[in-house]
Design a protein around this motif. Sequence first.
Motif, PDB file in Angstrom:
ATOM      1  N   TRP A  94       7.713 -63.335  13.690  1.00 30.45           N
ATOM      2  CA  TRP A  94       7.232 -64.241  14.738  1.00 30.45           C
ATOM      3  C   TRP A  94       6.877 -65.598  14.143  1.00 30.45           C
ATOM      4  O   TRP A  94       7.262 -66.643  14.676  1.00 30.45           O
ATOM      5  N   ILE A  95       6.184 -65.585  13.015  1.00 29.58           N
ATOM      6  CA  ILE A  95       5.802 -66.842  12.367  1.00 29.58           C
ATOM      7  C   ILE A  95       7.042 -67.599  11.905  1.00 29.58           C
ATOM      8  O   ILE A  95       7.140 -68.819  12.057  1.00 29.58           O
ATOM      9  N   ARG A  96       8.027 -66.890  11.400  1.00 28.28           N
ATOM     10  CA  ARG A  96       9.279 -67.517  10.974  1.00 28.28           C
ATOM     11  C   ARG A  96      10.012 -68.122  12.182  1.00 28.28           C
ATOM     12  O   ARG A  96      10.529 -69.242  12.114  1.00 28.28           O
ATOM     13  N   MET A  97      10.056 -67.388  13.311  1.00 27.71           N
ATOM     14  CA  MET A  97      10.715 -67.910  14.523  1.00 27.71           C
ATOM     15  C   MET A  97      10.012 -69.175  15.008  1.00 27.71           C
ATOM     16  O   MET A  97      10.669 -70.144  15.402  1.00 27.71           O
ATOM     17  N   LEU A  98       8.678 -69.172  14.998  1.00 26.31           N
ATOM     18  CA  LEU A  98       7.936 -70.373  15.405  1.00 26.31           C
ATOM     19  C   LEU A  98       8.256 -71.546  14.488  1.00 26.31           C
ATOM     20  O   LEU A  98       8.436 -72.675  14.954  1.00 26.31           O
ATOM     21  N   GLY A  99       8.324 -71.272  13.187  1.00 25.67           N
ATOM     22  CA  GLY A  99       8.642 -72.334  12.232  1.00 25.67           C
ATOM     23  C   GLY A  99      10.012 -72.937  12.476  1.00 25.67           C
ATOM     24  O   GLY A  99      10.181 -74.162  12.460  1.00 25.67           O
ATOM     25  N   VAL A 100      11.005 -72.085  12.716  1.00 21.75           N
ATOM     26  CA  VAL A 100      12.369 -72.572  12.994  1.00 21.75           C
ATOM     27  C   VAL A 100      12.375 -73.391  14.288  1.00 21.75           C
ATOM     28  O   VAL A 100      12.965 -74.474  14.351  1.00 21.75           O
ATOM     29  N   THR A 101      11.696 -72.874  15.310  1.00 21.68           N
ATOM     30  CA  THR A 101      11.647 -73.573  16.595  1.00 21.68           C
ATOM     31  C   THR A 101      10.975 -74.936  16.461  1.00 21.68           C
ATOM     32  O   THR A 101      11.492 -75.948  16.950  1.00 21.68           O
ATOM     33  N   ARG A 102       9.842 -74.971  15.801  1.00 32.25           N
ATOM     34  CA  ARG A 102       9.114 -76.241  15.639  1.00 32.25           C
ATOM     35  C   ARG A 102       9.909 -77.245  14.819  1.00 32.25           C
ATOM     36  O   ARG A 102       9.936 -78.436  15.140  1.00 32.25           O
ATOM     37  N   SER A 103      10.548 -76.769  13.772  1.00 35.57           N
ATOM     38  CA  SER A 103      11.352 -77.660  12.938  1.00 35.57           C
ATOM     39  C   SER A 103      12.511 -78.266  13.743  1.00 35.57           C
ATOM     40  O   SER A 103      12.759 -79.470  13.695  1.00 35.57           O
ATOM     41  N   ALA A 104      13.218 -77.419  14.485  1.00 36.56           N
ATOM     42  CA  ALA A 104      14.342 -77.913  15.304  1.00 36.56           C
ATOM     43  C   ALA A 104      13.840 -78.875  16.372  1.00 36.56           C
ATOM     44  O   ALA A 104      14.449 -79.925  16.614  1.00 36.56           O
ATOM     45  N   GLU A 105      12.725 -78.528  17.012  1.00 36.78           N
ATOM     46  CA  GLU A 105      12.173 -79.398  18.054  1.00 36.78           C
ATOM     47  C   GLU A 105      11.769 -80.752  17.474  1.00 36.78           C
ATOM     48  O   GLU A 105      12.026 -81.795  18.084  1.00 36.78           O
ATOM     49  N   ASN A 106      11.160 -80.758  16.296  1.00 38.45           N
ATOM     50  CA  ASN A 106      10.777 -82.024  15.666  1.00 38.45           C
ATOM     51  C   ASN A 106      11.997 -82.878  15.347  1.00 38.45           C
ATOM     52  O   ASN A 106      11.972 -84.100  15.531  1.00 38.45           O
ATOM     53  N   ARG A 107      13.062 -82.245  14.873  1.00 39.15           N
ATOM     54  CA  ARG A 107      14.295 -83.001  14.610  1.00 39.15           C
ATOM     55  C   ARG A 107      14.858 -83.584  15.897  1.00 39.15           C
ATOM     56  O   ARG A 107      15.318 -84.729  15.923  1.00 39.15           O
ATOM     57  N   LEU A 108      14.826 -82.795  16.976  1.00 38.92           N
ATOM     58  CA  LEU A 108      15.330 -83.302  18.256  1.00 38.92           C
ATOM     59  C   LEU A 108      14.473 -84.445  18.786  1.00 38.92           C
ATOM     60  O   LEU A 108      14.999 -85.433  19.313  1.00 38.92           O
ATOM     61  N   ARG A 109      13.157 -84.313  18.672  1.00 36.58           N
ATOM     62  CA  ARG A 109      12.263 -85.396  19.105  1.00 36.58           C
ATOM     63  C   ARG A 109      12.597 -86.692  18.369  1.00 36.58           C
ATOM     64  O   ARG A 109      12.713 -87.760  18.972  1.00 36.58           O
ATOM     65  N   GLU A 110      12.728 -86.594  17.050  1.00 35.43           N
ATOM     66  CA  GLU A 110      13.031 -87.773  16.245  1.00 35.43           C
ATOM     67  C   GLU A 110      14.413 -88.327  16.593  1.00 35.43           C
ATOM     68  O   GLU A 110      14.590 -89.545  16.734  1.00 35.43           O
ATOM     69  N   PHE A 111      15.388 -87.459  16.764  1.00 33.66           N
ATOM     70  CA  PHE A 111      16.737 -87.884  17.137  1.00 33.66           C
ATOM     71  C   PHE A 111      16.720 -88.650  18.465  1.00 33.66           C
ATOM     72  O   PHE A 111      17.310 -89.726  18.575  1.00 33.66           O
ATOM     73  N   LEU A 112      16.054 -88.109  19.466  1.00 36.11           N
ATOM     74  CA  LEU A 112      15.999 -88.762  20.777  1.00 36.11           C
ATOM     75  C   LEU A 112      15.262 -90.098  20.698  1.00 36.11           C
ATOM     76  O   LEU A 112      15.674 -91.081  21.315  1.00 36.11           O
ATOM     77  N   ARG A 113      14.195 -90.140  19.912  1.00 31.33           N
ATOM     78  CA  ARG A 113      13.418 -91.374  19.777  1.00 31.33           C
ATOM     79  C   ARG A 113      14.243 -92.457  19.080  1.00 31.33           C
ATOM     80  O   ARG A 113      14.350 -93.580  19.572  1.00 31.33           O
ATOM     81  N   VAL A 114      14.848 -92.106  17.957  1.00 36.14           N
ATOM     82  CA  VAL A 114      15.566 -93.091  17.148  1.00 36.14           C
ATOM     83  C   VAL A 114      16.891 -93.505  17.782  1.00 36.14           C
ATOM     84  O   VAL A 114      17.234 -94.688  17.829  1.00 36.14           O
ATOM     85  N   ASN A 115      17.647 -92.539  18.281  1.00 39.17           N
ATOM     86  CA  ASN A 115      19.006 -92.828  18.760  1.00 39.17           C
ATOM     87  C   ASN A 115      19.095 -93.180  20.237  1.00 39.17           C
ATOM     88  O   ASN A 115      20.094 -93.764  20.665  1.00 39.17           O
ATOM     89  N   HIS A 116      18.078 -92.799  21.016  1.00 41.49           N
ATOM     90  CA  HIS A 116      18.159 -93.030  22.455  1.00 41.49           C
ATOM     91  C   HIS A 116      16.899 -93.654  23.041  1.00 41.49           C
ATOM     92  O   HIS A 116      16.808 -93.811  24.263  1.00 41.49           O
ATOM     93  N   ASP A 117      15.941 -93.982  22.196  1.00 42.69           N
ATOM     94  CA  ASP A 117      14.689 -94.583  22.649  1.00 42.69           C
ATOM     95  C   ASP A 117      14.095 -93.806  23.827  1.00 42.69           C
ATOM     96  O   ASP A 117      13.715 -94.375  24.845  1.00 42.69           O
ATOM     97  N   THR A 118      14.086 -92.483  23.689  1.00 45.65           N
ATOM     98  CA  THR A 118      13.525 -91.636  24.743  1.00 45.65           C
ATOM     99  C   THR A 118      12.740 -90.497  24.101  1.00 45.65           C
ATOM    100  O   THR A 118      12.671 -90.394  22.876  1.00 45.65           O
ATOM    101  N   THR A 119      12.157 -89.677  24.949  1.00 45.65           N
ATOM    102  CA  THR A 119      11.310 -88.586  24.468  1.00 45.65           C
ATOM    103  C   THR A 119      11.870 -87.243  24.936  1.00 45.65           C
ATOM    104  O   THR A 119      12.640 -87.172  25.897  1.00 45.65           O
ATOM    105  N   LEU A 120      11.423 -86.191  24.275  1.00 48.03           N
ATOM    106  CA  LEU A 120      11.830 -84.848  24.670  1.00 48.03           C
ATOM    107  C   LEU A 120      11.336 -84.497  26.080  1.00 48.03           C
ATOM    108  O   LEU A 120      12.106 -83.921  26.859  1.00 48.03           O
ATOM    109  N   PRO A 121      10.099 -84.860  26.467  1.00 42.82           N
ATOM    110  CA  PRO A 121       9.692 -84.580  27.847  1.00 42.82           C
ATOM    111  C   PRO A 121      10.584 -85.277  28.884  1.00 42.82           C
ATOM    112  O   PRO A 121      10.922 -84.686  29.917  1.00 42.82           O
ATOM    113  N   ARG A 122      10.998 -86.509  28.627  1.00 42.88           N
ATOM    114  CA  ARG A 122      11.914 -87.194  29.555  1.00 42.88           C
ATOM    115  C   ARG A 122      13.240 -86.437  29.634  1.00 42.88           C
ATOM    116  O   ARG A 122      13.794 -86.251  30.712  1.00 42.88           O
TER     117      ARG A 122
END
Length: 155
Positions: free
Chosen positions: A22-50
């Motif tokens: 469970w802890i490993r799954m959370l870590g993978v999920t959080r890591s992927a989500e953080n990469r997506l947040r940064e990708f959306l912010r840098v490349n599209h000037d938007t946020t994951l909630p949007r």
Amino acid sequence: MDGLDPEGPRLDPLSKRRLKMWIRMLGVTRSAENRLREFLRVNHDTTLPRFDVMAALWRRREGVTMSELSRLLLVSNGNATTVVDRLEKDGLVRRTPSTTDRRTVHVALTDEGLRVFEGLAADHEAELSRVFDHVDEADLDALTAILKRMGREKE
């Protein structure tokens, strides 16, 4: 005796390993989500909630009430309203008052919102593919089967 074990409850021998999984799954999920947040912010000037709001509205093209949107996203009405306010200001969504209940407002993507989201979604998918590019087809099949099995409630 009342049937209780004097040494306390007996744990399943796999419980520690399940906890680590469970802890490993959370870590993978959080890591992927953080990469997506940064990708959306840098490349599209938007946020994951949007992105999430637009994705929910894209799946329900006819539009939804604000309450339905909050339920779909598992967020409060206030959180959904804040994101929708910004999307409306940017011309990506429109609000339409209900003709039968003045307390109800429907929200839907505009044509521009649909166009913008489809571009975002394609880039989001490509970025997720890069995030998990080390997972091959056999891994995907195995993980999918395991996650489906884990998602079933015990009867």
